[in-house]
Design a protein around this motif. Structure first.
Motif, short mmCIF file in Angstrom:
data_model
loop_
_atom_site.label_atom_id
_atom_site.label_comp_id
_atom_site.label_asym_id
_atom_site.label_seq_id
_atom_site.Cartn_x
_atom_site.Cartn_y
_atom_site.Cartn_z
N LYS A 153 92.12 68.75 51.31
CA LYS A 153 93.11 69.06 50.28
C LYS A 153 92.89 70.50 49.83
CE LYS A 153 92.83 64.32 48.57
NZ LYS A 153 91.53 64.05 49.27
N ILE A 154 93.87 71.34 50.11
CA ILE A 154 93.74 72.76 49.80
C ILE A 154 94.86 73.19 48.86
CG2 ILE A 154 93.83 75.08 50.78
CD1 ILE A 154 92.60 73.84 53.33
N ASP A 155 94.48 73.79 47.73
CA ASP A 155 95.48 74.22 46.76
C ASP A 155 96.26 75.42 47.28
OD1 ASP A 155 94.77 72.30 44.99
OD2 ASP A 155 93.34 73.55 43.91
N ASP A 156 95.53 76.41 47.77
CA ASP A 156 96.18 77.66 48.18
C ASP A 156 95.41 78.21 49.38
OD1 ASP A 156 98.04 80.08 46.71
OD2 ASP A 156 96.56 80.70 48.20
N VAL A 159 94.02 81.96 48.93
CA VAL A 159 92.89 82.06 47.99
C VAL A 159 91.65 81.39 48.56
CG1 VAL A 159 92.02 81.31 45.74
CG2 VAL A 159 94.33 82.27 45.92
N THR A 160 91.83 80.21 49.13
CA THR A 160 90.69 79.47 49.67
C THR A 160 90.05 80.24 50.83
OG1 THR A 160 91.76 77.40 49.04
CG2 THR A 160 89.91 77.25 50.57
N ALA A 163 88.18 83.16 49.41
CA ALA A 163 86.98 82.67 48.71
C ALA A 163 85.88 82.32 49.71
CB ALA A 163 87.33 81.46 47.85
N TYR A 190 76.18 76.03 53.57
CA TYR A 190 77.52 76.63 53.49
C TYR A 190 78.57 75.79 54.20
CZ TYR A 190 76.15 80.79 50.96
OH TYR A 190 75.72 81.64 49.98
N ARG A 192 78.56 72.58 54.06
CA ARG A 192 78.85 71.62 53.00
C ARG A 192 79.77 72.24 51.94
NH1 ARG A 192 75.90 67.52 50.16
NH2 ARG A 192 74.87 67.08 52.13
N LEU A 193 79.43 73.46 51.51
CA LEU A 193 80.26 74.12 50.50
C LEU A 193 81.69 74.31 51.02
CD1 LEU A 193 77.75 76.79 49.12
CD2 LEU A 193 78.74 74.88 47.84
N ARG A 196 83.55 71.08 50.91
CA ARG A 196 83.93 70.73 49.54
C ARG A 196 85.09 71.59 49.04
NH1 ARG A 196 78.09 69.92 46.46
NH2 ARG A 196 77.69 67.81 47.23
N MET A 197 85.05 72.88 49.38
CA MET A 197 86.11 73.79 48.91
C MET A 197 87.47 73.41 49.49
SD MET A 197 83.96 77.31 49.21
CE MET A 197 85.12 78.49 48.54
N GLY A 199 88.43 70.37 49.78
CA GLY A 199 88.83 69.07 49.25
C GLY A 199 88.18 67.87 49.87
N GLU A 201 85.55 65.09 50.34
CA GLU A 201 84.62 64.41 49.44
C GLU A 201 83.20 64.56 49.97
OE1 GLU A 201 86.01 62.68 46.77
OE2 GLU A 201 87.91 63.50 47.48
N PRO A 202 82.24 64.73 49.07
CA PRO A 202 80.84 64.76 49.51
C PRO A 202 80.49 63.57 50.40
CG PRO A 202 80.99 65.38 47.22
CD PRO A 202 82.39 65.02 47.64
N MET B 167 81.92 84.66 45.78
CA MET B 167 83.33 84.26 45.85
C MET B 167 84.13 84.91 44.73
SD MET B 167 84.55 80.32 45.32
CE MET B 167 84.33 80.09 43.56
N TRP B 174 90.85 91.96 46.82
CA TRP B 174 92.21 91.68 47.32
C TRP B 174 93.22 91.39 46.22
CZ3 TRP B 174 94.00 87.00 45.78
CH2 TRP B 174 93.05 86.02 45.45
N CYS B 189 92.79 78.36 40.29
CA CYS B 189 92.32 78.12 41.67
C CYS B 189 90.80 78.13 41.74
CB CYS B 189 92.86 79.20 42.61
SG CYS B 189 94.46 78.85 43.33
N TYR B 190 90.20 79.13 41.13
CA TYR B 190 88.75 79.30 41.26
C TYR B 190 87.98 78.31 40.40
CZ TYR B 190 88.92 83.23 44.42
OH TYR B 190 89.09 84.01 45.54
N LEU B 193 87.91 75.44 42.70
CA LEU B 193 86.94 75.67 43.77
C LEU B 193 85.51 75.51 43.26
CD1 LEU B 193 88.61 78.71 45.59
CD2 LEU B 193 88.24 76.42 46.56
N ARG B 196 84.70 71.90 42.83
CA ARG B 196 84.46 71.24 44.12
C ARG B 196 83.12 71.63 44.72
NH1 ARG B 196 90.37 71.74 47.17
NH2 ARG B 196 91.34 69.98 46.11
N MET B 197 82.77 72.92 44.59
CA MET B 197 81.50 73.39 45.16
C MET B 197 80.30 72.73 44.50
SD MET B 197 82.51 77.39 45.45
CE MET B 197 81.08 78.07 46.27
N GLU B 201 84.58 65.57 42.42
CA GLU B 201 85.68 65.07 43.24
C GLU B 201 86.99 65.71 42.78
OE1 GLU B 201 84.92 62.61 45.57
OE2 GLU B 201 82.87 62.94 44.92
N PRO B 202 87.88 66.01 43.73
CA PRO B 202 89.20 66.51 43.35
C PRO B 202 89.87 65.65 42.29
CG PRO B 202 88.93 66.70 45.70
CD PRO B 202 87.69 66.01 45.17
#
Lengths: 222, 222
Positions: A153-156, A159-160, A163, A190, A192-193, A196-197, A199, A201-202, B167, B174, B189-190, B193, B196-197, B201-202
């Motif tokens: 699940k990505i918002d943008d 940006v993601t 980031a 990283y 893992r990060l 998570r970024m 979306g 789930e861990p 990040m 940019w 957004c951040y 992020l 999540r990091m 959970e979302p």
DNA sequence: GTCTATAAGCGGATAGAC
DNA sequence: GTCTATCCGCTTATAGAC
């Protein structure tokens, strides 16, 4: 001493590039004189101009070759891990592992490629910037495939992507080969990060296995 | 023209700092001469030395004042949002919002504070580095309180803190004030992020409200 | 507090010998 | 392909007039 025939012009050109990378990374392009580079190489200043017509050309050579090697290494990595057959989640982990290992292996090249863009004149800058954007696009392309993956699940996307790239590139600023964490530890953290970024789930990412190792070709340096 | 008594020494010193920040950010400390700074300010080169004994002192002044303002702004923000009463998750969002807004407001100061550390001599470098570590510690302190929060899961506090800071700081590379995304969009957004990091959970973070706005004091610049 | 003038040296780059 | 020698503009910083 007689002239050393075991040292060729190609050797000198390579030594110039190596010392220039080291000095530019440490002090910055503008703060390093051609005299200092010559001194580090062990030749007189005038000799540098046989290999590079200007200081600017020397910098451009270092940056363009770095970007070229980076893209070639990525293409090789893609082929070796059957990148196109992976789902978006695995592609992201594969990219993260590649990026970290490449950047930790060549911290000085990476550093000047970030820091000295402003020292390039307009035409040279445009070329490098194009190559940088192509590299950033790799991440965006992966993230744009996320709708196929129900766990992502990505918002943008933009940006993601930025980031993730900033987060990864920042590693060279603090990573220490002899520190508490090994390269493998860093890659695992990283990945893992990154999961998570995007979306995930861990619970989904904790036990996944990724092929996060680089191919041997990476360690070859011109 | 008679001597302008409406321009004081303090004005000139401020103009020197402002033009130096602008030029150092654009071209780099080593690439900018005292002549160019003087020309931008509208004085002769020798006049600069009445306000700053050396070029190095001018740079150190810019960096140390930037770090000082950053810490003061953070302390003010902490007081205004009752930082100590927040849980770790809300503290992280509060920090992220503060950091982004402060860095977007002063991109040039931030830029030279990252790029020109190597131009400082050893003693000056140590002082700025200490101040930078204190700022990084803010994030680590927040993350170290995560065990109190059942929804937070952090693999490695140090790595996660550095990843978050990299990040965030990368945004200045940019972000465009007139671009697709507003400052509020970026902050939202951040914050997501960052949540999540840290293993949130979302579903937990999607509908939470954070006080992500800076206090008015931030907009004041000496 | 800013100016003019200058010291003393480093900067990129070049010419021609070997 | 590298050396010696050099051009000349620009560098940081200072001295003293106003």
């Amino acid at each position: 001493m007689a002239r050393r025939t075991d040292i060729t012009a190609a050797d000198t050109a390579l030594n110039i590039r190596r010392e220039a990378v080291r000095l530019f990374a440490q002090y910055g392009y503008a703060a390093v004189s051609m005299r200092k580079i010559a001194s580090a190489v062990g030749v007189m200043p005038g000799a540098l101009y046989h290999h590079f017509p200007t200081k600017q050309d020397l910098l451009m050579c270092l940056l363009s070759e770095h970007m070229e090697r980076l893209h070639i290494a990525w293409d090789t990595h893609k082929a070796d891990c059957s990148f196109e057959t992976l789902d978006a989640s695995a592609q992201l982990s594969s990219f993260i592992a590649f990026h970290i290992r490449y950047h930790i292996a060549l911290p000085e090249d990476v550093f000047i490629s970030m820091m000295e863009l402003r020292a390039l004149d307009a035409g040279h800058f445009a070329k490098i910037e194009q190559s940088r954007h192509a590299y950033e696009q790799i991440v965006k392309d992966i993230l744009m495939r996320s709708p196929e993956q129900p766990q992502m699940k990505i918002d943008d996307v933009h940006v993601t992507a930025m980031a993730i790239l900033s987060m990864l590139t920042g590693i060279t600023g603090w990573f220490n080969q002899k520190g508490r964490l090994s390269e493998d530890d860093i890659v695992a953290c990283y990945c893992r990060l990154g999961a998570r970024m995007t979306g995930q789930e861990p619970a989904h990412t904790q036990n996944r296995q990724f092929d996060t190792h680089l191919t041997p070709s990476l360690s070859i340096r011109s």
